[in-house]
Enzyme design. Structure first.
Site, PDB file in Angstrom:
ATOM      1  N   LYS A  99     -21.771  -1.731  12.078  1.00  0.00           N
ATOM      2  CA  LYS A  99     -20.801  -2.088  13.127  1.00  0.00           C
ATOM      3  C   LYS A  99     -20.937  -1.156  14.328  1.00  0.00           C
ATOM      4  CE  LYS A  99     -16.335  -0.645  12.347  1.00  0.00           C
ATOM      5  NZ  LYS A  99     -15.896   0.228  13.404  1.00  0.00           N
ATOM      6  N   LEU A 130     -33.472   9.727   4.922  1.00  0.00           N
ATOM      7  CA  LEU A 130     -34.870   9.297   5.026  1.00  0.00           C
ATOM      8  C   LEU A 130     -35.218   8.349   3.881  1.00  0.00           C
ATOM      9  CD1 LEU A 130     -36.837  12.579   5.936  1.00  0.00           C
ATOM     10  CD2 LEU A 130     -36.176  10.729   7.464  1.00  0.00           C
ATOM     11  N   LYS A 174     -22.999   1.720  -1.388  1.00  0.00           N
ATOM     12  CA  LYS A 174     -23.659   2.970  -1.768  1.00  0.00           C
ATOM     13  C   LYS A 174     -23.007   3.467  -3.049  1.00  0.00           C
ATOM     14  CE  LYS A 174     -21.843   6.769   0.493  1.00  0.00           C
ATOM     15  NZ  LYS A 174     -21.513   7.580   1.671  1.00  0.00           N
ATOM     16  N   CYS A 234     -19.354   1.380   8.637  1.00  0.00           N
ATOM     17  CA  CYS A 234     -19.587   2.122   9.882  1.00  0.00           C
ATOM     18  C   CYS A 234     -20.938   1.855  10.536  1.00  0.00           C
ATOM     19  CB  CYS A 234     -19.441   3.617   9.626  1.00  0.00           C
ATOM     20  SG  CYS A 234     -17.772   4.070   9.187  1.00  0.00           S
ATOM     21  N   ARG A 251     -18.079  -3.490   1.936  1.00  0.00           N
ATOM     22  CA  ARG A 251     -18.172  -3.972   3.313  1.00  0.00           C
ATOM     23  C   ARG A 251     -19.623  -3.862   3.806  1.00  0.00           C
ATOM     24  NH1 ARG A 251     -13.387  -0.668   5.982  1.00  0.00           N
ATOM     25  NH2 ARG A 251     -14.007   0.765   4.352  1.00  0.00           N
ATOM     26  N   LYS A 269       0.836  -1.196   0.000  1.00  0.00           N
ATOM     27  CA  LYS A 269       0.000   0.000   0.000  1.00  0.00           C
ATOM     28  C   LYS A 269       0.878   1.257   0.000  1.00  0.00           C
ATOM     29  CE  LYS A 269      -4.374   0.282   2.432  1.00  0.00           C
ATOM     30  NZ  LYS A 269      -4.986   0.307   3.754  1.00  0.00           N
ATOM     31  N   GLY A 272     -35.063   1.556   1.763  1.00  0.00           N
ATOM     32  CA  GLY A 272     -34.322   0.720   0.811  1.00  0.00           C
ATOM     33  C   GLY A 272     -34.225  -0.701   1.321  1.00  0.00           C
TER      34      GLY A 272
HETATM   35  C1  UDX Z   1     -21.405   6.807   7.598  1.00  0.00           C
HETATM   36  C2  UDX Z   1     -21.716   8.198   8.196  1.00  0.00           C
HETATM   37  O1  UDX Z   1     -22.584   8.899   7.305  1.00  0.00           O
HETATM   38  C3  UDX Z   1     -20.443   8.992   8.429  1.00  0.00           C
HETATM   39  O2  UDX Z   1     -20.732  10.205   9.078  1.00  0.00           O
HETATM   40  C4  UDX Z   1     -19.484   8.172   9.277  1.00  0.00           C
HETATM   41  O3  UDX Z   1     -18.285   8.850   9.470  1.00  0.00           O
HETATM   42  C5  UDX Z   1     -19.234   6.819   8.645  1.00  0.00           C
HETATM   43  O4  UDX Z   1     -20.470   6.144   8.416  1.00  0.00           O
HETATM   44  P1  UDX Z   1     -20.839   5.877   5.173  1.00  0.00           P
HETATM   45  O5  UDX Z   1     -20.684   4.526   5.809  1.00  0.00           O
HETATM   46  O6  UDX Z   1     -19.820   6.323   4.189  1.00  0.00           O
HETATM   47  O7  UDX Z   1     -20.885   7.018   6.295  1.00  0.00           O
HETATM   48  O8  UDX Z   1     -22.239   5.858   4.418  1.00  0.00           O
HETATM   49  P2  UDX Z   1     -23.611   6.622   4.442  1.00  0.00           P
HETATM   50  O9  UDX Z   1     -23.694   7.550   3.300  1.00  0.00           O
HETATM   51  O10 UDX Z   1     -23.943   7.182   5.774  1.00  0.00           O
HETATM   52  O11 UDX Z   1     -24.609   5.413   4.107  1.00  0.00           O
HETATM   53  C6  UDX Z   1     -24.679   4.254   4.937  1.00  0.00           C
HETATM   54  C7  UDX Z   1     -25.700   3.289   4.403  1.00  0.00           C
HETATM   55  O12 UDX Z   1     -27.007   3.796   4.610  1.00  0.00           O
HETATM   56  C8  UDX Z   1     -25.608   2.965   2.911  1.00  0.00           C
HETATM   57  O13 UDX Z   1     -25.764   1.583   2.726  1.00  0.00           O
HETATM   58  C9  UDX Z   1     -26.756   3.727   2.306  1.00  0.00           C
HETATM   59  O14 UDX Z   1     -27.243   3.144   1.147  1.00  0.00           O
HETATM   60  C10 UDX Z   1     -27.770   3.674   3.425  1.00  0.00           C
HETATM   61  N1  UDX Z   1     -28.734   4.780   3.399  1.00  0.00           N
HETATM   62  C11 UDX Z   1     -28.312   6.064   3.554  1.00  0.00           C
HETATM   63  C12 UDX Z   1     -30.084   4.493   3.253  1.00  0.00           C
HETATM   64  O15 UDX Z   1     -30.483   3.332   3.125  1.00  0.00           O
HETATM   65  N2  UDX Z   1     -30.964   5.532   3.271  1.00  0.00           N
HETATM   66  C13 UDX Z   1     -30.576   6.834   3.415  1.00  0.00           C
HETATM   67  O16 UDX Z   1     -31.464   7.718   3.424  1.00  0.00           O
HETATM   68  C14 UDX Z   1     -29.206   7.110   3.566  1.00  0.00           C
END
Ligand code: UDX
Length: 446
Positions: free
Chosen positions: A273, A260, A331, A270, A338, A37, A263
């Site tokens: 976990k 909101l 996403k 994050c 993960r 890395k 899905g």
């Molecule tokens: C998240 C937090 O947003 C961030 O602040 C923290 O530091 C790390 O964890 P991340 O894991 O990158 O960030 O993804 P995020 O955009 O929050 O989405 C998490 C999951 O929720 C995704 O699977 C997404 O598809 C889902 N999601 C998100 C929904 O199902 N509906 C929503 O309205 C928003």
């Protein structure tokens, strides 16, 4: 004032933080035990897919502000502020395992002692760590290097993947957990270019509150999603459309528009976990967080319901059926799989004897490392449809939103779509001749 920064761990949090600190004029030493890395990063190649990261990485390496090393000593010798950006993977019981954080704190203290390094060093936990970790790190410093000036602070990050660079350079807020005025003064100076007094504040609090703030923020986001997912079931049961309900709610500024979207459940490294770790910690503290526990439960159920709907559509047995899956990343704008809902759906369908051909604009290689050749991977989204009994939407990538419907109809043998992300209008899909199952909305079944 330009500072000399160390960043230990070059995962999402560490790499993005290191690059952004360098971008603001600091000298940054990023350390990782993974030499391969480090070699990549030294050549200016990003090891993660994150919009805007690679050019910034290259520029800062080129201008001599950003260094990569696999030697912790280099980072410790050179830096006065050292960020610990190490993984805290889940233990068997769901609690966060802080082994890497504590071991690195121990190693840093040992280096300072052995090399007799003078001067003050601030060690900052930046990855998500359970409440009380800062105290543990301080204990280690007292034990291993009692004469050294090693200070501790907590500075949780809140960036989300896909927007990490933007959110790090212009965060909604910066949280500093420290009761030490000298430490706060240094971190305030470091973050001066990132914050302002109007709408991007730097908030100072004690370390434990900072640690809890991180978990509470993620849990609340997850809770909003689970609320909407549970509401989607109610909407289906009473014949309402959850997308209208969402819209109607979201223009209330007290509620807000984000997080909101119903899905197939939230994934990623994050939210799932962290809510489990928080639940565990709350139980251990004798103050269980029941809403958080249910958030997790609803999230698991949401995915099971989605899979069950697919099974039911095919009379309870999908053995021998072929499915196209659009979207593997947890996403859009990410190659991260993960805890991706897509992979859980795929595992369930494979378990039932179905075959799968998947497409994702960025995450095919990362998915391949997990799923291997148990599924087929398509070169484009239409190719994935060929001969499939149904299409499953698992991630809402922009390019899926306005497809060539005619090509879809030709390639997809069964004109059946299970949309786990509510990409399309059900009436429109029905008018185009598709059997369409969405989340919390009217479905068009034969
Ligand atoms: C998240 C937090 O947003 C961030 O602040 C923290 O530091 C790390 O964890 P991340 O894991 O990158 O960030 O993804 P995020 O955009 O929050 O989405 C998490 C999951 O929720 C995704 O699977 C997404 O598809 C889902 N999601 C998100 C929904 O199902 N509906 C929503 O309205 C928003």
């Amino acid at each position: 004032m330009s500072l000399s920064i160390g960043v230990i761990g070059t995962g999402y949090v560490g790499l993005v933080s290191g690059v952004c600190f360098a971008e603001q004029g600091n000298t940054v030493w990023c350390m990782d035990v993974d030499t391969e890395k480090v070699t990549h990063l030294r050549q200016g190649k990003s090891t993660i897919y994150e919009p805007g990261l690679e050019p910034m990485l290259q520029r800062n390496v080129h201008e001599g502000r950003l260094h990569f090393t696999d030697d912790l000593r280099m980072a410790v010798r050179n830096a006065t502020v050292i960020f610990l950006c190490l993984p805290t993977p889940p233990d068997e019981d769901g609690s966060a395992d802080v082994r890497y954080v504590l071991q690195t704190a121990e190693d840093i203290a040992a280096i300072v002692r052995e090399e007799n390094l003078g001067g003050r060093r601030i060690i900052v936990t930046r990855s998500t760590v359970p409440v009380g970790t800062s105290d543990k790190v301080r204990e280690i410093f007292r034990r291993v290097a009692p004469d050294a000036d090693l200070r501790v602070a907590s500075n949780p990050e809140f960036m989300s993947e896909g927007n990490a660079v933007q959110e790090t350079l212009a965060p909604d807020r910066v949280v500093i957990g420290s009761s030490d005025p000298e430490v706060v003064a240094v971190l305030r100076e470091l973050y001066r270019p990132f914050v302002n007094d109007y709408d991007r504040p730097l908030i100072v609090m004690d370390e434990k509150s900072a640690e809890v703030t991180k978990y509470a923020s993620n849990a609340f986001l997850a809770l909003r999603i689970s609320f909407m997912n549970e509401l989607s079931r109610y909407c289906e049961a009473v014949g309402a459309d959850v997308e209208f309900v969402r819209l109607g709610m979201s223009f209330d500024p007290r509620i807000g528009r984000r997080y909101l979207h119903p899905g197939i459940g939230f994934g990623g490294s994050c939210l799932p976990k962290d809510i489990r770790a928080l639940s565990r910690s709350a139980q251990e503290a004798g103050a269980p967080l029941r809403l958080v526990e249910w958030t997790d439960r609803i999230n698991r159920e949401q995915l099971e319901r989605f899979v069950n709907r697919i099974r039911e559509r095919f009379g309870g047995s999908i053995a021998g059926r072929r499915f196209a899956v659009w979207g593997l990343a947890f996403k859009p704008n990410s190659d991260d799989v993960r805890e991706a809902p897509s992979l859980k759906v795929i595992a369930a369908l494979l378990g039932d004897g179905a075959t799968i051909c998947a497409y994702d604009p960025e995450a095919i290689e990362t998915a391949r490392r997990v799923v291997g050749e148990r599924i087929e991977y398509a070169r484009d989204m239409y190719h994935a449809l060929v001969g499939a009994d149904a299409l499953i939407i698992a991630t809402e990538w922009g390019e899926f939103r306005s497809p060539d419907w005619q090509r879809m109809k030709t390639a997809l043998r069964g004109h059946v779509i299970f949309d786990g992300r509510n990409l399309w209008n059900p009436d429109e899909l029905a008018a185009r001749g598709f059997e369409y199952y969405a989340i919390g909305r009217r479905s068009y079944a034969p």
